[in-house]
Motif scaffolding. Structure first.
Motif, mmCIF file in Angstrom:
data_model
loop_
_atom_site.group_PDB
_atom_site.id
_atom_site.type_symbol
_atom_site.label_atom_id
_atom_site.label_comp_id
_atom_site.label_asym_id
_atom_site.label_seq_id
_atom_site.Cartn_x
_atom_site.Cartn_y
_atom_site.Cartn_z
ATOM 1 N N SER A 105 29.804 1.323 29.745
ATOM 2 C CA SER A 105 28.779 1.053 30.763
ATOM 3 C C SER A 105 29.401 0.428 32.010
ATOM 4 C CB SER A 105 27.681 0.143 30.203
ATOM 5 O OG SER A 105 28.178 -1.148 29.925
ATOM 6 N N GLU A 108 30.918 3.184 34.043
ATOM 7 C CA GLU A 108 29.906 3.900 34.823
ATOM 8 C C GLU A 108 29.511 3.083 36.051
ATOM 9 O OE1 GLU A 108 26.819 4.531 31.974
ATOM 10 O OE2 GLU A 108 27.930 6.078 30.888
ATOM 11 N N LYS A 112 29.870 4.056 40.099
ATOM 12 C CA LYS A 112 28.795 3.930 41.092
ATOM 13 C C LYS A 112 29.244 3.071 42.272
ATOM 14 C CE LYS A 112 25.029 4.407 37.768
ATOM 15 N NZ LYS A 112 23.937 3.700 37.071
#
Length: 163
Positions: A105, A108, A112
């Motif tokens: 996570s 990710e 971003k």
């Protein structure tokens, strides 16, 4: 036994005889000869030998039982250690799984953030290009701007004197 409580020492009070012959078997148990004994004598030496062999066999049996209990305790301890290791490994597996999910996570999130930084960089570059265009446009028009202001001042002065 007499008043001495069972064993008497040779040469001691009462003048008794030592019921132990001073020898011991392989387990450190002293053998008795004569005196009060729990052995029943039926056929003399043959029965005494048979009783002594029975005692040795019983001693071996007791020692074997003690050894089996010791091994059983050791086996139980090893089993408990193995179960504890299994619990620890299961806990580590859970922790590594959670850590893997967190890392994924966060990866990710980093992607971003990287995309947002690239977009911001593109916007900054576009803004810089617009500022350069504005500077070039104003630089090229300075002469025209000065002429327009001079003309405005001339009209203002002319209108005051003639108007």
């Amino acid at each position: 036994g007499g008043m001495g409580g069972g064993r008497r020492r040779a040469g001691g009070a009462g003048g008794g005889v030592n019921p132990y012959d001073g020898t011991s078997n392989s387990f450190g148990v002293r053998r008795r000869v004569g005196g009060s004994s729990n052995l029943k004598v039926h056929n003399g030496d043959a029965d005494a030998n048979q009783e002594e062999e029975s005692k040795i066999h019983d001693s071996n049996s007791v020692m074997a039982q003690i050894q089996m209990r010791r091994e059983s305790r050791q086996t139980q301890q090893r089993l408990e250690s193995a179960r504890q290791a299994e619990r620890s490994l299961a806990e580590l597996t859970t922790m590594f799984s959670k850590m893997s999910n967190l890392i994924q996570s966060q990866g990710e999130t980093l992607v971003k953030i990287e995309d947002d930084v690239e977009a911001a960089m593109d916007h900054v570059e576009a803004g810089r290009e617009e500022i350069v265009k504005l500077y070039e446009w104003t630089k090229g028009n300075r002469g025209l701007i000065i002429k327009v202001f001079a003309l405005l001042i001339f009209f203002i002065v002319f209108m005051r004197f003639y108007g």
